[in-house]
Design a protein around this motif. Structure first.
Motif, PDB file in Angstrom:
ATOM      1  N   ALA A 183     -66.826  -3.024 -20.938  1.00  0.00           N
ATOM      2  CA  ALA A 183     -68.202  -3.501 -20.811  1.00  0.00           C
ATOM      3  C   ALA A 183     -69.123  -2.834 -21.832  1.00  0.00           C
ATOM      4  O   ALA A 183     -70.106  -3.435 -22.274  1.00  0.00           O
ATOM      5  N   ALA A 184     -68.804  -1.600 -22.220  1.00  0.00           N
ATOM      6  CA  ALA A 184     -69.644  -0.851 -23.155  1.00  0.00           C
ATOM      7  C   ALA A 184     -69.344  -1.181 -24.611  1.00  0.00           C
ATOM      8  O   ALA A 184     -70.109  -0.777 -25.505  1.00  0.00           O
ATOM      9  N   ALA A 185     -68.245  -1.893 -24.884  1.00  0.00           N
ATOM     10  CA  ALA A 185     -67.879  -2.249 -26.266  1.00  0.00           C
ATOM     11  C   ALA A 185     -68.705  -3.455 -26.686  1.00  0.00           C
ATOM     12  O   ALA A 185     -68.299  -4.602 -26.540  1.00  0.00           O
ATOM     13  N   GLU A 186     -69.868  -3.208 -27.235  1.00  0.00           N
ATOM     14  CA  GLU A 186     -70.868  -4.249 -27.453  1.00  0.00           C
ATOM     15  C   GLU A 186     -70.546  -5.108 -28.672  1.00  0.00           C
ATOM     16  O   GLU A 186     -70.426  -4.605 -29.797  1.00  0.00           O
ATOM     17  N   ASP A 187     -70.415  -6.406 -28.462  1.00  0.00           N
ATOM     18  CA  ASP A 187     -70.220  -7.329 -29.581  1.00  0.00           C
ATOM     19  C   ASP A 187     -71.492  -7.395 -30.413  1.00  0.00           C
ATOM     20  O   ASP A 187     -72.606  -7.318 -29.891  1.00  0.00           O
ATOM     21  N   GLY A 188     -71.320  -7.535 -31.734  1.00  0.00           N
ATOM     22  CA  GLY A 188     -72.464  -7.601 -32.630  1.00  0.00           C
ATOM     23  C   GLY A 188     -72.981  -6.246 -33.068  1.00  0.00           C
ATOM     24  O   GLY A 188     -73.927  -6.149 -33.851  1.00  0.00           O
ATOM     25  N   ALA A 189     -72.344  -5.171 -32.587  1.00  0.00           N
ATOM     26  CA  ALA A 189     -72.815  -3.824 -32.913  1.00  0.00           C
ATOM     27  C   ALA A 189     -71.953  -3.148 -33.970  1.00  0.00           C
ATOM     28  O   ALA A 189     -72.069  -1.955 -34.197  1.00  0.00           O
ATOM     29  N   GLY A 190     -71.070  -3.897 -34.619  1.00  0.00           N
ATOM     30  CA  GLY A 190     -70.194  -3.305 -35.628  1.00  0.00           C
ATOM     31  C   GLY A 190     -68.770  -3.242 -35.148  1.00  0.00           C
ATOM     32  O   GLY A 190     -68.408  -3.817 -34.129  1.00  0.00           O
ATOM     33  N   SER A 191     -67.951  -2.524 -35.878  1.00  0.00           N
ATOM     34  CA  SER A 191     -66.534  -2.432 -35.539  1.00  0.00           C
ATOM     35  C   SER A 191     -66.304  -1.476 -34.387  1.00  0.00           C
ATOM     36  O   SER A 191     -67.087  -0.575 -34.132  1.00  0.00           O
ATOM     37  N   SER A 192     -65.216  -1.709 -33.675  1.00  0.00           N
ATOM     38  CA  SER A 192     -64.837  -0.818 -32.584  1.00  0.00           C
ATOM     39  C   SER A 192     -63.341  -0.935 -32.395  1.00  0.00           C
ATOM     40  O   SER A 192     -62.627  -1.415 -33.264  1.00  0.00           O
ATOM     41  N   GLY A 193     -62.866  -0.567 -31.240  1.00  0.00           N
ATOM     42  CA  GLY A 193     -61.441  -0.591 -30.984  1.00  0.00           C
ATOM     43  C   GLY A 193     -60.877   0.797 -30.831  1.00  0.00           C
ATOM     44  O   GLY A 193     -59.720   0.959 -30.458  1.00  0.00           O
ATOM     45  N   ASP A 194     -61.694   1.825 -31.131  1.00  0.00           N
ATOM     46  CA  ASP A 194     -61.256   3.199 -30.919  1.00  0.00           C
ATOM     47  C   ASP A 194     -61.208   3.487 -29.429  1.00  0.00           C
ATOM     48  O   ASP A 194     -62.103   3.090 -28.673  1.00  0.00           O
ATOM     49  N   THR A 195     -60.177   4.189 -29.012  1.00  0.00           N
ATOM     50  CA  THR A 195     -60.003   4.488 -27.594  1.00  0.00           C
ATOM     51  C   THR A 195     -60.533   5.873 -27.275  1.00  0.00           C
ATOM     52  O   THR A 195     -60.078   6.860 -27.856  1.00  0.00           O
ATOM     53  N   PRO A 196     -61.516   5.993 -26.373  1.00  0.00           N
ATOM     54  CA  PRO A 196     -62.017   7.322 -25.988  1.00  0.00           C
ATOM     55  C   PRO A 196     -60.892   8.188 -25.426  1.00  0.00           C
ATOM     56  O   PRO A 196     -59.945   7.682 -24.814  1.00  0.00           O
ATOM     57  N   SER A 197     -61.016   9.487 -25.623  1.00  0.00           N
ATOM     58  CA  SER A 197     -59.973  10.410 -25.168  1.00  0.00           C
ATOM     59  C   SER A 197     -59.841  10.427 -23.655  1.00  0.00           C
ATOM     60  O   SER A 197     -58.825  10.877 -23.120  1.00  0.00           O
ATOM     61  N   THR A 198     -60.861   9.932 -22.955  1.00  0.00           N
ATOM     62  CA  THR A 198     -60.824   9.909 -21.491  1.00  0.00           C
ATOM     63  C   THR A 198     -60.002   8.752 -20.941  1.00  0.00           C
ATOM     64  O   THR A 198     -59.761   8.686 -19.737  1.00  0.00           O
ATOM     65  N   LEU A 199     -59.574   7.849 -21.830  1.00  0.00           N
ATOM     66  CA  LEU A 199     -58.814   6.677 -21.398  1.00  0.00           C
ATOM     67  C   LEU A 199     -57.357   6.804 -21.806  1.00  0.00           C
ATOM     68  O   LEU A 199     -57.031   7.486 -22.776  1.00  0.00           O
ATOM     69  N   PRO A 200     -56.460   6.117 -21.082  1.00  0.00           N
ATOM     70  CA  PRO A 200     -55.051   6.087 -21.511  1.00  0.00           C
ATOM     71  C   PRO A 200     -54.927   5.356 -22.840  1.00  0.00           C
ATOM     72  O   PRO A 200     -55.721   4.460 -23.143  1.00  0.00           O
ATOM     73  N   ALA A 201     -53.934   5.711 -23.637  1.00  0.00           N
ATOM     74  CA  ALA A 201     -53.735   5.071 -24.942  1.00  0.00           C
ATOM     75  C   ALA A 201     -53.314   3.621 -24.792  1.00  0.00           C
ATOM     76  O   ALA A 201     -53.596   2.791 -25.666  1.00  0.00           O
ATOM     77  N   THR A 202     -52.629   3.296 -23.698  1.00  0.00           N
ATOM     78  CA  THR A 202     -52.175   1.925 -23.453  1.00  0.00           C
ATOM     79  C   THR A 202     -52.479   1.530 -22.016  1.00  0.00           C
ATOM     80  O   THR A 202     -52.704   2.394 -21.150  1.00  0.00           O
ATOM     81  N   VAL A 203     -52.476   0.227 -21.766  1.00  0.00           N
ATOM     82  CA  VAL A 203     -52.609  -0.308 -20.412  1.00  0.00           C
ATOM     83  C   VAL A 203     -51.419  -1.214 -20.144  1.00  0.00           C
ATOM     84  O   VAL A 203     -50.849  -1.817 -21.064  1.00  0.00           O
ATOM     85  N   SER A 204     -51.036  -1.316 -18.887  1.00  0.00           N
ATOM     86  CA  SER A 204     -49.913  -2.169 -18.498  1.00  0.00           C
ATOM     87  C   SER A 204     -50.378  -3.616 -18.380  1.00  0.00           C
ATOM     88  O   SER A 204     -51.380  -3.894 -17.714  1.00  0.00           O
ATOM     89  N   ILE A 205     -49.647  -4.519 -19.029  1.00  0.00           N
ATOM     90  CA  ILE A 205     -49.915  -5.947 -18.906  1.00  0.00           C
ATOM     91  C   ILE A 205     -48.588  -6.657 -18.628  1.00  0.00           C
ATOM     92  O   ILE A 205     -47.516  -6.067 -18.775  1.00  0.00           O
ATOM     93  N   THR A 206     -48.682  -7.910 -18.247  1.00  0.00           N
ATOM     94  CA  THR A 206     -47.495  -8.740 -18.066  1.00  0.00           C
ATOM     95  C   THR A 206     -47.578  -9.910 -19.021  1.00  0.00           C
ATOM     96  O   THR A 206     -48.520 -10.696 -18.975  1.00  0.00           O
ATOM     97  N   GLU A 207     -46.593  -9.999 -19.931  1.00  0.00           N
ATOM     98  CA  GLU A 207     -46.521 -11.088 -20.907  1.00  0.00           C
ATOM     99  C   GLU A 207     -45.725 -12.250 -20.315  1.00  0.00           C
ATOM    100  O   GLU A 207     -44.736 -12.043 -19.609  1.00  0.00           O
TER     101      GLU A 207
END
Length: 226
Positions: free
Chosen positions: A159-183
């Protein structure tokens, strides 16, 4: 309240483009419903749209679609059609989160608008855990290419990754590096890991879109966090 890059807002400031859109677009403004399904464990279901869809392919969103009829009935029907989940009466509560004006493409720099929706976001609070709900899921591959049950701290970062505010995609250190998904592929499902930064990506201003969470979904998650 529209973001600064909203095509509808920018078209209001450029009447020559507004006339071109009026002449070239045959569809009017459609109504839609999207469902944020929250399990008793706090996890929320997001789905990745199939790559074959004409608008927002490969973008993560809640289940939903254009509608005619009552909001809850439509939301429950779309949830079942896209994910296979049927929620029995008495196993959930619900409320409306808010309305979002969805335009595709989402920025004028990527072309003139071709589709225009007013989306109603509903929050469904299930009495079941996400594990119980997932056991009953039978997603439609024509609409969904993957799904994930995401925990609140990841959803807050999205929710905090604001579109139109520039590049992002960096993962904060407080978050896991990956999330579980089902393909989903070829009628089967396979659990895998997705870099959390993919879900934190913002909408590009030019070129092809990227795998990300839609701006409207971020808006709905912001309301959910309140």
């Amino acid at each position: 309240q529209r973001p600064s890059f909203c095509p509808a807002k920018q078209l209001g400031e450029r009447p020559e483009l507004s006339r071109e859109v009026t002449q070239g677009v045959t569809r009017g403004v459609a109504a839609g419903v999207a469902v944020l399904l929250q399990a008793s464990t706090g996890h929320v279901l997001l789905t990745r749209r199939a790559s074959t869809l004409s608008i927002f392919p490969n973008v993560w969103v809640p289940p939903g679609e254009s509608h005619q009829g009552g909001l809850l009935d439509v939301g429950l029907r779309e949830l079942e059609e896209e994910t296979g989940l049927h929620l029995d009466e008495g196993t959930f509560s619900w409320r409306m989160l808010g309305l979002w004006e969805s335009i595709y493409p989402p920025m004028l720099s990527r072309g003139l608008p071709r589709r225009h929706h007013i989306v109603t976001y509903l929050l469904l609070l299930s009495t079941e855990s996400h594990q119980q709900l997932e056991a009953r899921m039978r997603p439609s591959e024509s609409e969904v290419s993957a799904y994930a049950w995401l925990e609140p701290r990841v959803l807050a970062a999205i929710a905090a990754a604001e579109d139109g505010a520039g590049s992002s995609g960096d993962t904060p250190s407080t978050l896991p590096a990956t999330v579980s998904i089902t393909e989903l592929s070829g009628g089967s499902s396979q659990p895998t890991q997705l870099p959390t930064g993919t879900l934190l990506s913002v909408a590009p201003t030019t070129g092809r879109d990227v795998e990300r969470v839609s701006t409207g979904t971020k808006f709905a998650l912001g309301l959910w966090l309140q």
